[in-house]
Design a protein around this motif. Structure first.
Motif, mmCIF file in Angstrom:
data_model
loop_
_atom_site.group_PDB
_atom_site.id
_atom_site.type_symbol
_atom_site.label_atom_id
_atom_site.label_comp_id
_atom_site.label_asym_id
_atom_site.label_seq_id
_atom_site.Cartn_x
_atom_site.Cartn_y
_atom_site.Cartn_z
ATOM 1 N N THR A 1 19.922 33.952 32.604
ATOM 2 C CA THR A 1 18.637 33.291 32.404
ATOM 3 C C THR A 1 18.811 31.789 32.602
ATOM 4 O O THR A 1 19.917 31.255 32.546
ATOM 5 C CB THR A 1 18.082 33.543 30.994
ATOM 6 O OG1 THR A 1 18.993 33.001 30.019
ATOM 7 C CG2 THR A 1 17.878 35.031 30.739
ATOM 8 N N LEU B 1 14.263 31.931 31.096
ATOM 9 C CA LEU B 1 13.619 32.789 32.094
ATOM 10 C C LEU B 1 14.672 33.468 32.951
ATOM 11 O O LEU B 1 15.739 32.904 33.218
ATOM 12 C CB LEU B 1 12.681 31.958 32.978
ATOM 13 C CG LEU B 1 11.614 31.132 32.251
ATOM 14 C CD1 LEU B 1 10.759 30.385 33.263
ATOM 15 C CD2 LEU B 1 10.752 32.015 31.361
ATOM 16 N N GLN C 1 10.045 36.000 37.284
ATOM 17 C CA GLN C 1 9.442 35.184 36.229
ATOM 18 C C GLN C 1 9.285 33.720 36.621
ATOM 19 O O GLN C 1 8.639 32.953 35.908
ATOM 20 C CB GLN C 1 10.286 35.253 34.956
ATOM 21 C CG GLN C 1 10.155 36.526 34.152
ATOM 22 C CD GLN C 1 10.841 36.386 32.810
ATOM 23 O OE1 GLN C 1 12.002 35.998 32.720
ATOM 24 N NE2 GLN C 1 10.114 36.699 31.747
ATOM 25 N N LYS D 1 1.377 37.558 38.477
ATOM 26 C CA LYS D 1 1.141 37.721 37.044
ATOM 27 C C LYS D 1 2.450 37.774 36.256
ATOM 28 O O LYS D 1 2.453 37.563 35.041
ATOM 29 C CB LYS D 1 0.320 38.989 36.788
ATOM 30 C CG LYS D 1 -1.126 38.905 37.271
ATOM 31 C CD LYS D 1 -1.889 40.176 36.941
ATOM 32 C CE LYS D 1 -3.340 40.077 37.402
ATOM 33 N NZ LYS D 1 -4.107 41.321 37.105
ATOM 34 N N CYS D 2 3.550 38.055 36.961
ATOM 35 C CA CYS D 2 4.852 38.111 36.290
ATOM 36 C C CYS D 2 5.423 36.719 36.022
ATOM 37 O O CYS D 2 6.364 36.573 35.232
ATOM 38 C CB CYS D 2 5.849 38.904 37.143
ATOM 39 S SG CYS D 2 5.451 40.658 37.297
ATOM 40 N N HIS E 1 6.152 33.381 34.471
ATOM 41 C CA HIS E 1 6.019 32.943 33.086
ATOM 42 C C HIS E 1 5.330 31.577 33.021
ATOM 43 O O HIS E 1 5.546 30.723 33.895
ATOM 44 C CB HIS E 1 7.413 32.848 32.451
ATOM 45 C CG HIS E 1 7.398 32.805 30.961
ATOM 46 N ND1 HIS E 1 7.162 31.633 30.255
ATOM 47 C CD2 HIS E 1 7.586 33.780 30.036
ATOM 48 C CE1 HIS E 1 7.199 31.885 28.962
ATOM 49 N NE2 HIS E 1 7.462 33.174 28.795
ATOM 50 N N PRO E 2 4.506 31.351 31.996
ATOM 51 C CA PRO E 2 3.848 30.039 31.851
ATOM 52 C C PRO E 2 4.827 28.873 31.766
ATOM 53 O O PRO E 2 4.469 27.735 32.093
ATOM 54 C CB PRO E 2 3.060 30.192 30.539
ATOM 55 C CG PRO E 2 2.839 31.660 30.383
ATOM 56 C CD PRO E 2 4.044 32.314 30.977
ATOM 57 N N ASP E 3 6.066 29.141 31.334
ATOM 58 C CA ASP E 3 7.042 28.058 31.219
ATOM 59 C C ASP E 3 7.669 27.684 32.563
ATOM 60 O O ASP E 3 8.425 26.710 32.641
ATOM 61 C CB ASP E 3 8.159 28.454 30.248
ATOM 62 C CG ASP E 3 7.681 28.498 28.799
ATOM 63 O OD1 ASP E 3 6.602 27.930 28.523
ATOM 64 O OD2 ASP E 3 8.376 29.115 27.966
#
Length: 253
Positions: free
Chosen positions: A76, A80, A111, A140-141, A143-145
């Motif tokens: 990661t 993520l 992500q 959609k996968c 990540h907001p971060d």
């Protein structure tokens, strides 16, 4: 391109100042062993795919056992998923410093962890700040971060090369680094995007070449016909093809 330098001078100075250590078995013997790897200026660095041969895929295994593979898949970055081996992360860091890319094209976003990692590498290693453009149908996968001023995510169905925005591709600054980690229409996409690359740009195909089947061998024949060479520094830095992209760190000639 920024290349390693100074190793010849270092070796000559070692011979002069530390003669005992440069005798057979001396502490500096290892320099001979590694000089062909760290010295990226070697004349045989770039090779035609046809010159590598089928057997080159099997000289080294990236994942010798299940635990190594699981560890790589669990990598990661900033929380993520960034599914790249430690070897390849190091190689990309080196390539980004050497190439100074203005554009990184990533096929397959997941992500957004790898796009975030690439963007941070650009911001630290490049004199002229570039951009990361990541393409995937499953936005959609993401990540907001996975946000960064140098990242642009594009919702694109990679199963059809006609979905690429050619106006975008025509206007992205070079040098380019293209990273295919989507595993969809690998060589049709390579053939299409290859038209937009210029001399010195890089195209890395991850994972699929590890199969080394007839499709891959035939695909690499297409690579050669398209004017690309294998950069053996990156394929062999840790051992022959010890990478997720065996024979597939490609530079446009």
């Amino acid at each position: 391109m920024k290349l390693a330098s100074g190793y010849k001078a270092f070796w000559e100075a070692a011979h002069k100042n530390y003669p005992d250590q440069t005798k057979p078995g001396g502490n500096l013997d290892w320099i001979i062993e590694i000089s062909s790897v760290v010295n990226a200026e070697c004349s045989d660095r770039f090779a035609k795919p046809s010159a590598r041969g089928w057997n080159s895929y099997f000289h080294a295994k990236l994942f010798p056992d299940r635990s190594t593979k699981v560890g790589a898949l669990a990598q990661t970055y900033k929380g993520l998923l960034n599914i790249k081996s430690p070897f390849d992360l190091h190689l990309y860091t080196r390539l980004i410093w050497e190439l100074q890319p203005r554009t990184i094209l990533e096929l397959g976003s997941l992500q957004g962890g790898s796009a975030l990692w690439f963007a941070d590498q650009l911001s630290v290693l490049c004199e002229n700040k570039g951009e990361v453009h990541s393409f995937d149908i499953n936005t959609k996968c993401i990540h907001p971060d996975a946000t960064h001023p140098m990242i642009n995510f594009h919702q694109v169905d990679l199963s059809n090369i006609a979905n690429f925005d050619e106006n975008l591709l025509n206007n992205l600054p070079h040098p380019w680094l293209v990273v295919d980690d989507a595993h969809i229409q690998v060589f049709p996409i390579f053939s299409h995007l290859g038209q937009f690359l210029v001399s010195g740009d890089y195209y890395v195909i991850e994972d699929d070449p590890m199969r080394a089947d007839r499709e891959i061998i035939d695909g690499l024949a297409l690579v050669e016909q398209s004017g690309f060479l294998i950069d053996t520094y990156y394929t062999d830095a840790f051992g022959t093809n010890l990478t997720c992209a065996p024979n597939a760190w490609l530079r446009k000639a």
